[in-house]
Write an enzyme that holds these catalytic residues in place. Structure first.
Site, PDB file in Angstrom:
ATOM      1  N   GLU A   1       0.814  -1.181  -0.284  1.00 44.20           N
ATOM      2  CA  GLU A   1       0.503   0.124  -0.194  1.00 44.20           C
ATOM      3  C   GLU A   1       0.695   0.989   0.241  1.00 44.20           C
ATOM      4  O   GLU A   1       0.766   2.591   0.600  1.00 44.20           O
ATOM      5  CB  GLU A   1      -1.047  -0.409   1.350  1.00 44.20           C
ATOM      6  CG  GLU A   1      -2.010  -0.884   1.386  1.00 44.20           C
ATOM      7  CD  GLU A   1      -3.144  -1.049   1.898  1.00 44.20           C
ATOM      8  OE1 GLU A   1      -3.033   0.170   2.896  1.00 44.20           O
ATOM      9  OE2 GLU A   1      -4.036  -1.743   1.975  1.00 44.20           O
TER      10      GLU A   1
ATOM     11  N   GLU B   1      -4.602  -8.510  -0.516  1.00 43.01           N
ATOM     12  CA  GLU B   1      -5.244  -8.658   1.090  1.00 43.01           C
ATOM     13  C   GLU B   1      -6.919  -8.912   0.588  1.00 43.01           C
ATOM     14  O   GLU B   1      -7.558  -7.943  -0.491  1.00 43.01           O
ATOM     15  CB  GLU B   1      -4.971  -7.527   1.194  1.00 43.01           C
ATOM     16  CG  GLU B   1      -3.582  -7.277   2.149  1.00 43.01           C
ATOM     17  CD  GLU B   1      -4.161  -6.508   2.951  1.00 43.01           C
ATOM     18  OE1 GLU B   1      -4.609  -5.048   3.785  1.00 43.01           O
ATOM     19  OE2 GLU B   1      -2.547  -6.031   3.522  1.00 43.01           O
TER      20      GLU B   1
HETATM   21  O1  AHR Z   1      -5.051  -5.663   7.047  1.00 44.71           O
HETATM   22  C1  AHR Z   1      -4.651  -4.887   8.064  1.00 44.71           C
HETATM   23  C2  AHR Z   1      -4.183  -3.877   7.206  1.00 44.71           C
HETATM   24  O2  AHR Z   1      -5.955  -3.641   5.551  1.00 44.71           O
HETATM   25  C3  AHR Z   1      -3.206  -3.587   6.181  1.00 44.71           C
HETATM   26  O3  AHR Z   1      -1.907  -4.213   7.171  1.00 44.71           O
HETATM   27  C4  AHR Z   1      -3.083  -3.490   5.393  1.00 44.71           C
HETATM   28  O4  AHR Z   1      -2.250  -3.334   4.506  1.00 44.71           O
HETATM   29  C5  AHR Z   1      -4.400  -2.336   4.717  1.00 44.71           C
HETATM   30  O5  AHR Z   1      -4.966  -1.479   4.916  1.00 44.71           O
END
Ligand code: AHR
Length: 505
Positions: free
Chosen positions: A175, A306
């Site tokens: 991110e 994710e």
């Molecule tokens: O999964 C929780 C968080 O969500 C992670 O650390 C981040 O990459 C995302 O914003």
């Protein structure tokens, strides 16, 4: 009652569904690592070298293919050298992203690799771009994967590991548009090229470098990365700087500021959630379309590293720990996602649920020495036969299978299918909160032998498992599948997920 016909051509296999679409994620966040995977060698909870064995046993039953670590946002403030060597001497730090708690670095590189070995899963290590250096990342790769003799190899051996580890999946930042450095796409793409250059392939170990990619539907980000992907002219053989690019996409029922409870929700919230989950399909199509423009030969993979639901934390728990319960609604979000992933198998090479233990949409929840399998866990288990199978396209024609979800309409039936080693696996979800649905499987180009079916449902979508009622939502055999002239028919209960397995004859 909604009715649907699902046409499946058994003799027209599509792309392979990579097993890595069933991947996992463990961040130093809340009780995912500490208390979840790791209890330490002195714990009364049964462990091997500090790794919790009940968690390992539960996850092994899912055939988990890979585990991403150490973050997430944490990855971009993690300095790997703090997590090697004698544990008592490891420096401490503050985990600024997640609760401001102190991190003692007891779970580091060697512990993570031992965990992967116990799980039978490939490591997916996410390197630090946001606050790390090129040298630091380069040396981590050397420490892990180089054989022979070199400064990092000697350091690894001094810390008790002779042989290099095989490590394929390597994340270049996380991110970078947000917690990983708040960068512009252009700057992030340049850094990805720079860092990737110094993440070397040692010996037989070939890295699959994954550049930090877009948030949700930020197709501009993907385009910027794709424009930077190729290294023409910098070597005799043109190659790509990175082999994969990531995207993150979470499922909510409404705005970010009002996520709502994991367990107390209305039918309207339920439908909005599932409509949100369905939008992952469009988002993956968007990114794939952009990638097709620059990479029609699909050399570069899309990595959804994710995904999952994100609710308010459980009352009374640390807001920075992201601990949430998990209901049948979450299970249906997962089953919908897998149908979507199977349809995108040609470009999507990996997906990682966030997160595996005690955080967000978890597989298992622990409480002291108790462990609970979540409804989402059961979807992963029921679907594991799709891993590395050939996708079979499902053409679904439904009547009355639509519900209102806020301003949008939600199609309430979803399905996907695959074939592997002569066995067909069909997954079916009925998202309707109240109505059963009759589904006819119109099978063409082949025939199936005796079918075995399983069903995951409960009296209501809010149902979930607790240490006191660990099997409130658990799969059971389903004898409602009947043979017809050209296939099979079954009636799915409301808010249910079913799998049908049968041999090709
Ligand atoms: O999964 C929780 C968080 O969500 C992670 O650390 C981040 O990459 C995302 O914003």
């Amino acid at each position: 009652m909604p009715r649907a016909t699902a046409v499946i051509n058994l003799d027209l296999p599509g792309p392979v569904i990579s097993r890595h679409l069933y991947g996992h994620f463990a961040e130093h966040l809340g009780r995912c690592v500490y208390g979840g995977f790791w209890v330490g060698e002195d714990s009364a909870i049964p462990n091997e070298g500090g790794i919790r064995l009940d968690v390992v046993e539960a996850l092994r039953a899912l055939d988990i293919p890979n585990l991403r670590w150490p973050g997430g946002c944490f990855a971009d403030e993690y300095h790997w050298r703090d997590g090697v060597g004698p544990r008592a001497e490891r420096p401490r730090m503050v985990n600024t992203h997640w609760g401001g708690v102190e991190e003692n670095n007891h779970f580091g590189t060697h512990e993570f690799m031992a965990l992967c070995e116990l799980l039978g899963a490939e490591p997916y290590i996410n390197g630090n771009v946001g606050s790390g250096t090129v040298r630091e990342m380069s040396e981590w790769v050397e420490y892990l994967t180089r054989d022979g003799d070199s400064p990092m190899v000697r350091a690894r051996k001094d810390n008790g590991r002779e042989e290099p580890w095989p490590v394929r999946f390597w994340g270049i930042g996380n991110e970078t548009w947000g917690c990983g450095g708040n960068m512009r796409a252009e700057y992030s793409a340049d850094l990805a090229r720079q860092f990737a250059t110094y993440c070397r392939d040692y010996g037989e170990n070939k890295l699959y470098r994954i550049a930090s990619g877009a948030n949700e539907d930020d197709y501009q980000w993907t385009e910027t990365l794709m424009r930077q992907i190729s290294c023409f002219g910098c070597e005799a053989t043109p190659r790509t700087f990175f082999q994969g690019i990531s995207v993150h996409r979470y499922t909510l029922s409404g705005p970010w500021e009002a996520k709502g409870s994991a367990t107390e929700f209305t039918t309207d919230d339920y439908y909005r959630t599932l409509a949100s989950a369905r939008r992952t399909d469009r988002i993956l199509t968007g990114h794939s379309t952009v990638m097709d423009l620059y990479d029609p030969g699909r050399r570069v993979g899309l990595v959804l590293d994710e995904w999952g639901t994100w609710w308010d934390v459980e009352p009374g728990t640390n807001p920075g720990f992201l601990f949430q319960q998990n209901t049948l609604r979450d299970a249906l979000v997962a089953s919908l996602h897998f149908d979507i992933f199977h349809r995108h198998a040609a470009r999507l090479v990996m997906a990682n649920i966030a997160q595996t233990v005690n955080v967000l949409q978890a597989m298992v929840l622990t409480d002291g020495d108790a462990l609970v399998l979540t409804p989402t866990y059961h979807v992963f288990e029921m679907n594991k036969g799709h891993q590395d199978a050939d996708a079979l396209t499902v053409h679904l024609r439904a009547e009355d299978a639509v519900r209102q979800a806020g301003d949008a309409e939600l199609e309430t039936l979803s399905a996907s299918a695959s074939v592997k080693d002569g066995t067909v696996l069909i997954s079916l979800s009925n998202l309707d909160a109240d109505e059963p649905a009759e589904v006819t499987l119109d099978l063409r180009g082949g025939a199936l032998g005796a079918a075995e079916a399983r069903l995951l449902t409960a009296d209501r979508p809010q149902a979930h498992n607790t240490p006191q009622a660990p099997a409130a939502v658990a799969p059971r055999p389903f004898d409602g599948v009947k043979a017809t002239d050209g296939g099979l028919t079954l009636t799915l209960p409301p808010h249910s997920f079913a799998t049908v397995r049968a041999p090709l004859v």
